[in-house]
Design a protein around this motif. Sequence first.
Motif, PDB file in Angstrom:
ATOM      1  N   ASN A   1       0.877  -1.282  -0.135  1.00 61.12           N
ATOM      2  CA  ASN A   1      -0.060   0.081  -0.022  1.00 61.12           C
ATOM      3  C   ASN A   1       0.902   1.306   0.296  1.00 61.12           C
ATOM      4  OD1 ASN A   1      -2.486  -0.931  -0.025  1.00 61.12           O
ATOM      5  ND2 ASN A   1      -2.595  -1.345   2.258  1.00 61.12           N
ATOM      6  N   LEU A   2       1.970   1.160   0.251  1.00 58.93           N
ATOM      7  CA  LEU A   2       2.869   2.404   0.561  1.00 58.93           C
ATOM      8  C   LEU A   2       3.132   3.090  -0.622  1.00 58.93           C
ATOM      9  CD1 LEU A   2       4.406   4.022   2.609  1.00 58.93           C
ATOM     10  CD2 LEU A   2       6.560   2.693   2.078  1.00 58.93           C
ATOM     11  N   TYR A   3       2.719   4.418  -0.625  1.00 59.59           N
ATOM     12  CA  TYR A   3       2.806   5.266  -1.900  1.00 59.59           C
ATOM     13  C   TYR A   3       3.249   6.841  -1.449  1.00 59.59           C
ATOM     14  CZ  TYR A   3      -1.243   7.816  -0.656  1.00 59.59           C
ATOM     15  OH  TYR A   3      -2.310   8.581   0.290  1.00 59.59           O
ATOM     16  N   HIS A   4       3.559   7.035  -0.213  1.00 60.01           N
ATOM     17  CA  HIS A   4       3.837   8.363   0.096  1.00 60.01           C
ATOM     18  C   HIS A   4       4.898   8.202   1.282  1.00 60.01           C
ATOM     19  CE1 HIS A   4       3.177  12.639   0.783  1.00 60.01           C
ATOM     20  NE2 HIS A   4       3.620  12.496   2.036  1.00 60.01           N
ATOM     21  N   VAL A   5       6.327   8.636   1.105  1.00 61.76           N
ATOM     22  CA  VAL A   5       7.329   9.006   1.963  1.00 61.76           C
ATOM     23  C   VAL A   5       7.854  10.245   1.929  1.00 61.76           C
ATOM     24  CG1 VAL A   5       9.482   8.224   2.616  1.00 61.76           C
ATOM     25  CG2 VAL A   5       7.821   6.474   1.770  1.00 61.76           C
ATOM     26  N   ASN A   6       7.800  10.755   3.267  1.00 67.49           N
ATOM     27  CA  ASN A   6       8.176  12.172   3.490  1.00 67.49           C
ATOM     28  C   ASN A   6       9.311  12.335   4.493  1.00 67.49           C
ATOM     29  OD1 ASN A   6       8.613  14.626   3.948  1.00 67.49           O
ATOM     30  ND2 ASN A   6       6.641  15.440   4.102  1.00 67.49           N
ATOM     31  N   LEU A   7      10.294  12.480   3.851  1.00 67.21           N
ATOM     32  CA  LEU A   7      11.777  12.806   4.680  1.00 67.21           C
ATOM     33  C   LEU A   7      12.268  14.153   4.689  1.00 67.21           C
ATOM     34  CD1 LEU A   7      13.134   9.407   3.630  1.00 67.21           C
ATOM     35  CD2 LEU A   7      12.568   9.839   5.851  1.00 67.21           C
ATOM     36  N   GLU A   8      11.492  15.095   4.169  1.00 68.26           N
ATOM     37  CA  GLU A   8      11.964  16.459   3.990  1.00 68.26           C
ATOM     38  C   GLU A   8      12.809  17.029   5.452  1.00 68.26           C
ATOM     39  OE1 GLU A   8       9.254  19.786   3.792  1.00 68.26           O
ATOM     40  OE2 GLU A   8       7.534  18.403   4.116  1.00 68.26           O
ATOM     41  N   SER A   9      13.490  17.802   5.236  1.00 66.30           N
ATOM     42  CA  SER A   9      14.110  18.641   6.387  1.00 66.30           C
ATOM     43  C   SER A   9      14.846  17.728   7.455  1.00 66.30           C
ATOM     44  CB  SER A   9      13.029  19.583   7.168  1.00 66.30           C
ATOM     45  OG  SER A   9      12.699  20.424   6.234  1.00 66.30           O
ATOM     46  N   ASN A  10      15.687  16.898   6.965  1.00 64.65           N
ATOM     47  CA  ASN A  10      16.386  15.754   7.985  1.00 64.65           C
ATOM     48  C   ASN A  10      17.942  16.175   7.658  1.00 64.65           C
ATOM     49  OD1 ASN A  10      14.900  13.599   9.546  1.00 64.65           O
ATOM     50  ND2 ASN A  10      13.760  13.793   7.530  1.00 64.65           N
ATOM     51  N   ALA A  11      18.716  15.225   7.953  1.00 63.78           N
ATOM     52  CA  ALA A  11      20.261  15.448   7.512  1.00 63.78           C
ATOM     53  C   ALA A  11      20.778  14.376   6.662  1.00 63.78           C
ATOM     54  CB  ALA A  11      20.963  15.295   9.165  1.00 63.78           C
ATOM     55  N   LEU A  12      20.061  14.008   5.709  1.00 65.91           N
ATOM     56  CA  LEU A  12      20.370  13.006   4.568  1.00 65.91           C
ATOM     57  C   LEU A  12      21.526  13.593   3.670  1.00 65.91           C
ATOM     58  CD1 LEU A  12      16.872  11.552   3.962  1.00 65.91           C
ATOM     59  CD2 LEU A  12      18.662  10.392   5.220  1.00 65.91           C
ATOM     60  N   THR A  13      22.560  12.833   3.496  1.00 72.12           N
ATOM     61  CA  THR A  13      23.562  13.152   2.613  1.00 72.12           C
ATOM     62  C   THR A  13      23.819  12.224   1.235  1.00 72.12           C
ATOM     63  OG1 THR A  13      25.429  12.058   3.903  1.00 72.12           O
ATOM     64  CG2 THR A  13      24.954  14.403   4.437  1.00 72.12           C
ATOM     65  N   TYR A  14      23.324  11.142   1.486  1.00 72.02           N
ATOM     66  CA  TYR A  14      23.307  10.037   0.684  1.00 72.02           C
ATOM     67  C   TYR A  14      22.136   9.054   0.591  1.00 72.02           C
ATOM     68  CZ  TYR A  14      25.359   5.937  -1.759  1.00 72.02           C
ATOM     69  OH  TYR A  14      25.551   4.577  -2.639  1.00 72.02           O
ATOM     70  N   LEU A  15      21.784   8.560  -0.603  1.00 69.50           N
ATOM     71  CA  LEU A  15      20.865   7.780  -0.846  1.00 69.50           C
ATOM     72  C   LEU A  15      21.349   6.650  -1.275  1.00 69.50           C
ATOM     73  CD1 LEU A  15      17.641   9.703  -2.257  1.00 69.50           C
ATOM     74  CD2 LEU A  15      18.152   9.040   0.328  1.00 69.50           C
ATOM     75  N   PRO A  16      21.390   5.346  -0.641  1.00 66.65           N
ATOM     76  CA  PRO A  16      21.859   4.147  -1.254  1.00 66.65           C
ATOM     77  C   PRO A  16      20.712   3.428  -1.931  1.00 66.65           C
ATOM     78  CG  PRO A  16      21.042   3.522   0.880  1.00 66.65           C
ATOM     79  CD  PRO A  16      20.842   5.187   0.720  1.00 66.65           C
ATOM     80  N   GLU A  17      21.218   2.261  -2.798  1.00 64.72           N
ATOM     81  CA  GLU A  17      20.124   1.447  -3.705  1.00 64.72           C
ATOM     82  C   GLU A  17      19.182   0.983  -2.677  1.00 64.72           C
ATOM     83  OE1 GLU A  17      20.314  -2.201  -6.902  1.00 64.72           O
ATOM     84  OE2 GLU A  17      22.134  -1.388  -5.719  1.00 64.72           O
ATOM     85  N   GLY A  18      18.038   0.998  -3.174  1.00 57.45           N
ATOM     86  CA  GLY A  18      16.829   0.547  -2.508  1.00 57.45           C
ATOM     87  C   GLY A  18      16.363   1.241  -1.349  1.00 57.45           C
ATOM     88  N   ALA A  19      16.979   2.450  -1.206  1.00 57.70           N
ATOM     89  CA  ALA A  19      16.439   3.223  -0.034  1.00 57.70           C
ATOM     90  C   ALA A  19      15.007   3.450   0.159  1.00 57.70           C
ATOM     91  CB  ALA A  19      17.046   4.550  -0.178  1.00 57.70           C
TER      92      ALA A  19
END
Length: 351
Positions: free
Chosen positions: A222-240
């Motif tokens: 069912n997952l269609y919405h992911v919000n990770l705004e305004s965090n401290a992310l610097t890199y997105l790995p494969e399959g994040a």
Amino acid sequence: MKKFAPVGFLLLLITFCHGRFPNSLHTEASHWRKLPCPNPEDILPCTCTADQDNRVDLDCSLVASEEELERVFSATFPFSTFRNFTLVDNAYLKTLKDQSLGIASFTGVYIMNSVLERVESNALLNSFGTAQVINMQNNLLSSFPFETLSSFSSLVELDLSDNKLTFPALGSESLLILDLSNNLVDSVSATAFSDTPEISEINLGGNQISQIPTGTFAGHHNLYHVNLESNALTYLPEGAIQLTSSSSGTVILRNNQIADVAVNCITDVSGGNVDVSNNSLKALKEDVFRPILDEHTALDIKNNPLTCGCDIAWLIRDSSLLKLVAEGAACFDHELLVDLDPGIFDDMGCP
């Protein structure tokens, strides 16, 4: 006829005293209880309202202490099943205790914009089978009984945004919407949502998350919405972020410090939106972003320091893909992508 007058008068008096006076002459006293609510004076300062379908709401926004709330719910309640419990803009209630809500059960629990710090384990015990929405946003919560989530058999939405919570252990067979934005979450494990099989919307914006492990958002139909705004992310790995819902997806990553992304870091957002604006991306890797755009997904990349070298040639040369990029996307020197001449990349020998 006259000799029966006293009897008639007596019968009339008895009828009046027993509350069976004809409707045309009956005037309800304002202090009488209106079913299905309790007597108004018994639950002050709370108020009870019922609509035409006898759906009953309780508003206790004016309670001045934990003890006063307990007193209210120790009153006689002709019916214990309610629709909504509301407590808003309250400056007194700091703990929702196990006995605070008595025998009452609710479909919706709304404690918002207040000073609530703690919810005890069985504070919502009688709502385990009825609660569909729990909204305790914008309080001072540092303690919430996440261990009881599996007991809420009907719960579909949990909003605990704008509090002081770290990431909990989650377990719910029914939960669809989770909002833990603007808390003190600094990490999320790869198995964080393994026990929420029906989850469809996750909001973790405004926290301190620095990395997303591979598979964190995978395997949820069912997952269609992911919000990770305004965090401290610097890199997105494969399959994040792997969305598997049939619905168009939305991935919000704006206002981080993302400088690099792996191939297949975001997948299956077909026809949806990906927002990586206000980050630190210098290059738009074709093997990363073309698959996203090829699914007719809108891409917002404005306010990134793009160098606009050969890495972006694939996009500028394909007007159909460029149309999917949100207005305002520009190079580090503020030249808009839509204004770039594709011929430049040919002249520079870009493949």
